[in-house]
Design a protein around this motif. Structure first.
Motif, short mmCIF file in Angstrom:
data_model
loop_
_atom_site.label_atom_id
_atom_site.label_comp_id
_atom_site.label_asym_id
_atom_site.label_seq_id
_atom_site.Cartn_x
_atom_site.Cartn_y
_atom_site.Cartn_z
N THR A 41 7.43 -12.76 -14.86
CA THR A 41 6.87 -12.72 -16.22
C THR A 41 5.41 -12.28 -16.17
OG1 THR A 41 6.11 -15.01 -16.18
CG2 THR A 41 8.38 -14.61 -16.94
N VAL A 42 4.90 -11.93 -17.32
CA VAL A 42 3.49 -11.53 -17.43
C VAL A 42 2.58 -12.70 -17.03
CG1 VAL A 42 1.68 -10.82 -19.05
CG2 VAL A 42 3.96 -9.80 -19.22
N ALA A 43 2.92 -13.90 -17.49
CA ALA A 43 2.10 -15.08 -17.19
C ALA A 43 2.03 -15.32 -15.69
CB ALA A 43 2.67 -16.31 -17.90
N GLU A 44 3.19 -15.21 -15.01
CA GLU A 44 3.22 -15.45 -13.55
C GLU A 44 2.45 -14.37 -12.80
OE1 GLU A 44 7.59 -17.62 -13.13
OE2 GLU A 44 7.47 -15.43 -13.28
N LYS A 45 2.63 -13.14 -13.20
CA LYS A 45 2.00 -12.02 -12.49
C LYS A 45 0.48 -12.07 -12.61
CE LYS A 45 2.64 -8.06 -10.24
NZ LYS A 45 3.16 -8.03 -8.89
N ILE A 46 0.00 -12.36 -13.83
CA ILE A 46 -1.45 -12.38 -14.05
C ILE A 46 -2.10 -13.60 -13.42
CG2 ILE A 46 -3.20 -12.55 -15.89
CD1 ILE A 46 -1.61 -10.53 -17.46
N SER A 47 -1.35 -14.70 -13.29
CA SER A 47 -1.93 -15.91 -12.70
C SER A 47 -2.06 -15.84 -11.18
CB SER A 47 -1.06 -17.13 -13.08
OG SER A 47 0.21 -17.03 -12.46
N GLU A 48 -1.40 -14.85 -10.56
CA GLU A 48 -1.51 -14.69 -9.11
C GLU A 48 -2.90 -14.19 -8.73
OE1 GLU A 48 1.71 -12.05 -8.17
OE2 GLU A 48 3.15 -13.69 -7.92
N ALA A 49 -3.27 -14.44 -7.50
CA ALA A 49 -4.62 -14.06 -7.03
C ALA A 49 -4.83 -12.55 -7.15
CB ALA A 49 -4.81 -14.51 -5.59
N THR A 50 -3.84 -11.78 -6.78
CA THR A 50 -3.91 -10.31 -6.93
C THR A 50 -2.56 -9.81 -7.41
OG1 THR A 50 -3.17 -9.84 -4.67
CG2 THR A 50 -5.55 -10.12 -4.99
N LEU A 51 -2.55 -8.59 -7.90
CA LEU A 51 -1.31 -8.01 -8.39
C LEU A 51 -0.33 -7.69 -7.27
CD1 LEU A 51 -2.54 -5.55 -11.19
CD2 LEU A 51 -1.44 -7.77 -11.47
N ILE A 52 -0.83 -7.63 -6.02
CA ILE A 52 0.07 -7.29 -4.91
C ILE A 52 0.63 -8.53 -4.22
CG2 ILE A 52 -1.07 -5.08 -4.47
CD1 ILE A 52 -2.47 -6.37 -2.09
N ALA A 53 0.34 -9.72 -4.74
CA ALA A 53 0.79 -10.97 -4.11
C ALA A 53 2.31 -11.03 -3.99
CB ALA A 53 0.27 -12.17 -4.88
N SER A 54 3.03 -10.48 -4.95
CA SER A 54 4.50 -10.52 -4.90
C SER A 54 5.11 -9.23 -4.38
CB SER A 54 5.06 -10.85 -6.29
OG SER A 54 4.63 -9.89 -7.23
N PHE A 55 4.27 -8.31 -3.88
CA PHE A 55 4.79 -7.07 -3.29
C PHE A 55 5.27 -7.35 -1.86
CE2 PHE A 55 2.18 -3.72 -5.88
CZ PHE A 55 2.81 -4.17 -7.03
N ARG A 56 6.24 -6.57 -1.38
CA ARG A 56 6.71 -6.75 0.00
C ARG A 56 5.70 -6.21 1.01
NH1 ARG A 56 9.17 -1.80 1.33
NH2 ARG A 56 9.85 -0.59 -0.48
N ARG A 57 4.85 -5.31 0.54
CA ARG A 57 3.73 -4.82 1.36
C ARG A 57 2.68 -4.23 0.44
NH1 ARG A 57 3.84 0.57 1.11
NH2 ARG A 57 5.84 1.66 0.97
N ALA A 58 1.49 -4.06 0.95
CA ALA A 58 0.40 -3.49 0.16
C ALA A 58 0.66 -2.00 -0.08
CB ALA A 58 -0.93 -3.68 0.87
N PRO A 59 0.23 -1.46 -1.24
CA PRO A 59 0.40 -0.03 -1.49
C PRO A 59 -0.35 0.79 -0.45
CG PRO A 59 -0.24 -1.18 -3.50
CD PRO A 59 -0.39 -2.15 -2.38
N ARG A 60 0.30 1.85 0.02
CA ARG A 60 -0.35 2.76 0.96
C ARG A 60 -0.91 3.93 0.17
NH1 ARG A 60 4.77 2.11 4.88
NH2 ARG A 60 4.23 0.08 5.72
N GLY A 61 -1.70 4.76 0.79
CA GLY A 61 -2.38 5.85 0.09
C GLY A 61 -1.47 6.74 -0.74
N GLY A 62 -2.03 7.78 -1.29
CA GLY A 62 -1.28 8.75 -2.07
C GLY A 62 -0.87 8.22 -3.44
N VAL A 63 0.39 8.46 -3.80
CA VAL A 63 0.89 8.10 -5.13
C VAL A 63 0.84 6.59 -5.35
CG1 VAL A 63 2.90 8.17 -6.65
CG2 VAL A 63 2.38 10.14 -5.22
#
Length: 201
Positions: A41-63
């Motif tokens: 949800t929006v509430a859960e995502k925004i309450s996390e420390a960063t937007l990448i907290a629930s990602f399986r890995r950090a975004p890599r360069g490029g797109v």
């Protein structure tokens, strides 16, 4: 309809159209692919420390990096409130659904555009406005229209002048008798009425 976010508890961060006209999953597909919690949800995502907290890995360069920067800038402007999330109707400034706004939208989408707009004169009785509207659309029961509707008519020729088919345009603007009547009315009113050959003119 569009989701208007209040506390963000009942709005999907990725799958609802809440901040743009389309869901974030479509705007940022590479980031959505990295998301472990697709229904967060929006509430859960925004309450996390960063937007990448629930990602399986950090975004890599490029797109991925470009999309992540755009997403951060977009979400930084979001401020949650204590009110509940709700749906708003985009076709009305109030956000409330109305049959009138839906009908206007459907009419604009489906009905053909008319060359010249209908002009309703408030000082004229409504029956005259309606009559003028029917003349404009060529919907009066003239001989030509009756014949086109399959009614057996001995002749579609104008009975006044016998020079053309009896259509609305001919009957009111082209027929020699119509032109004579225009001139007599103009003389009676002491008014200069130019000659017209069609309703549009």
């Amino acid at each position: 309809m569009k989701k208007k976010v209040g506390n963000g508890v009942h709005t999907s961060f990725w799958e609802d159209s809440w901040i743009n006209d389309i869901p974030l999953s479509q705007s940022y597909p590479r980031l959505y692919a990295l998301e472990n919690r697709k229904h967060i949800t929006v509430a859960e995502k925004i309450s996390e420390a960063t937007l990448i907290a629930s990602f399986r890995r950090a975004p890599r360069g490029g797109v991925e990096e470009d999309q992540f920067i755009q997403l951060v800038e977009l979400v930084d402007s979001v401020i949650l409130s204590n009110s509940n999330d709700r749906w708003v109707w985009l076709l009305d400034p109030s956000g409330e659904y109305s049959v009138s706004s839906a009908r206007t939208y459907i009419d604009d989408l489906l009905l053909p555009t008319v060359g010249s707009p209908t002009r309703w004169a408030k000082v004229v009785p409504i029956k005259i406005n309606i009559f003028a509207w029917k003349v404009c659309l060529d919907k009066l029961p003239t001989r030509l229209n009756l014949s086109l509707r399959g009614i057996d008519i001995p002749s579609i020729v104008c009975p006044n002048c016998s020079l053309a088919g009896e259509s609305c345009s001919h009957l009111f603007f082209s027929c020699s008798m119509a032109r004579l009547l225009w001139r007599k009315v103009a003389r009676w009113w002491d008014f200069d009425i130019p000659e017209f050959s069609s309703y549009e003119e």
